[in-house]
Design an enzyme around this catalytic site. Structure first.
Site, PDB file in Angstrom:
ATOM      1  N   GLY A 197       0.069  -5.127   0.806  1.00 47.50           N
ATOM      2  CA  GLY A 197      -1.173  -5.029   0.057  1.00 47.50           C
ATOM      3  C   GLY A 197      -1.161  -5.808  -1.236  1.00 47.50           C
ATOM      4  O   GLY A 197      -2.227  -6.196  -1.741  1.00 47.50           O
TER       5      GLY A 197
ATOM      6  N   GLY B 164       0.825  -1.197   0.000  1.00 50.11           N
ATOM      7  CA  GLY B 164       0.000   0.000   0.000  1.00 50.11           C
ATOM      8  C   GLY B 164       0.862   1.250   0.000  1.00 50.11           C
ATOM      9  O   GLY B 164       2.089   1.192   0.131  1.00 50.11           O
TER      10      GLY B 164
ATOM     11  N   ASP C 201      -1.398  -7.324   7.675  1.00 56.80           N
ATOM     12  CA  ASP C 201      -2.826  -7.080   7.519  1.00 56.80           C
ATOM     13  C   ASP C 201      -3.288  -7.657   6.183  1.00 56.80           C
ATOM     14  O   ASP C 201      -2.733  -8.646   5.723  1.00 56.80           O
ATOM     15  CB  ASP C 201      -3.126  -5.583   7.653  1.00 56.80           C
ATOM     16  CG  ASP C 201      -2.531  -4.734   6.544  1.00 56.80           C
ATOM     17  OD1 ASP C 201      -1.532  -5.163   5.912  1.00 56.80           O
ATOM     18  OD2 ASP C 201      -3.063  -3.639   6.271  1.00 56.80           O
TER      19      ASP C 201
END
Length: 351
Positions: free
Chosen positions: A117, A68, A148
């Site tokens: 990401g 990201g 994440d």
């Protein structure tokens, strides 16, 4: 903005819809607008009977997606109220869940760098292709963050303690190790990609893969399972480091030295997140947990400091707070998992 300058390119060729992440100079890093555009395209294609499969690739030959836009996260955490980052993660994690449940084949070409990401937009797909150029990692503990985009779900499912090792160290792995850890499905040489993608235009995915899938070059993790499983099964990060340092293998000691450079808070929160992910039972529940953790990280000094040291100033000398594992308390860790009330992500079904 010309078509060539668009951050994401979309086109349909035959029976296949194509997504090309198109920021090659930024290693195709994802920003919020890119996430929104990909989600909108998936919505349209899901209901288009002419589209039989979706393919995601990255522009250039260096990366599918390096993660990201963490510079934006840094600025938001340092100068803003974190709302922009929380909104980005909300949409990104919804997209990750959507990819995992997409009703049509979702083919991710994980060629080159695939990190953070980039793992989220690829490794939840139903057909995940790696090449000799693939370099896959969840390197968040090195910037004061926690894996994440469903990364703790994926790594919790890896054999033995391989996922714990990868989550805590942020180690990059190649094709064979990605296959071993369940992050990929098929190995193709990069020279075979163009023909594979061309065939997808008028052939089902298994037919396009037929005759092209090969055994990958040898990986490293299979030969390290003994010390990885023995050391990372420990109950605390401190004990993991102690076991690694005591183990009679230079690679184990190197892993311990790597851990001692990472954010102590991130290490402890990551271990807790992985252990909890194993019992949550679904990607959606794990993403809900990750959203709480990510939002809490915005209030942690280590996220701003880690991105500063690794990405902004590039001095590679982060000053973590607290600076040692011993100073990170159980209460410090538990705060990362506190409910967000009306601001919950809410992907999982109640009950």
């Amino acid at each position: 903005m010309s078509a060539a300058e668009e951050p994401v390119l979309f086109r349909t060729t035959g029976r296949v819809a194509r997504i090309t992440l198109n920021r090659p100079r930024a290693l195709n890093a994802l920003d919020h607008e890119m996430v929104r555009r990909v989600d909108a395209a998936l919505t349209a294609w899901e209901h288009d009977p002419a589209v039989a499969a979706v393919v995601v690739t990255g522009a250039g030959e260096r990366a599918l997606c390096a993660g990201g836009d963490i510079r934006a996260v840094h600025d938001d955490a340092r100068d803003g109220d974190g709302a922009a980052s929380a909104a980005f993660w909300r949409d990104e994690y919804h997209l990750n869940a959507r990819i995992a449940r997409y009703p049509k084949p979702y083919v991710a070409v994980m060629d080159g760098i695939v990190m953070g990401g980039g793992v989220g937009i690829s490794a939840h797909g139903s057909v995940r292709v790696v090449t000799e150029r693939s370099r896959i990692a969840m390197p968040e503990t090195g910037i004061g963050f926690v894996p994440d985009v469903g990364g703790t779900h994926l790594l919790a499912l890896a054999p033995g303690e391989l996922g714990t090792h990868l989550a805590l160290t942020g180690e990059q792995i190649g094709a064979a190790d990605a296959l071993l850890c369940g992050l990929a499905d098929h190995y193709l040489p990069s020279t075979a990609l163009d023909a594979f993608l061309d065939d997808l235009a008028d052939s089902p995915v298994p037919d396009a893969l037929a005759g092209r899938v090969q055994p990958p070059p040898r990986g490293e993790l299979a030969g390290r399972r003994e010390w990885i499983d023995a050391c990372y099964a420990a109950g605390t990060v401190e004990e993991i480091v102690g076991r690694l340092l005591a183990y009679d293998d230079p690679a184990a000691k190197e892993a311990a030295e790597t851990l001692l450079t990472r954010s102590p808070t991130s290490l402890k929160v990551t271990l807790a997140a992985l252990r909890r992910a194993r019992g949550l039972g679904s990607l959606e529940r794990v993403l809900d947990q990750e959203y709480r953790v990510s939002c809490a990280a915005l209030r942690s000094p280590d996220l701003v400091e880690g991105i500063r040291a690794q990405i902004i100033d590039k001095d590679r000398n982060p000053r973590w707070s607290p600076p040692t594992l011993a100073e990170v308390t159980d209460a410090d860790v538990e705060r990362f998992f506190a409910p967000l009330g009306e601001h919950e992500l809410g992907l999982a079904e109640p009950g």
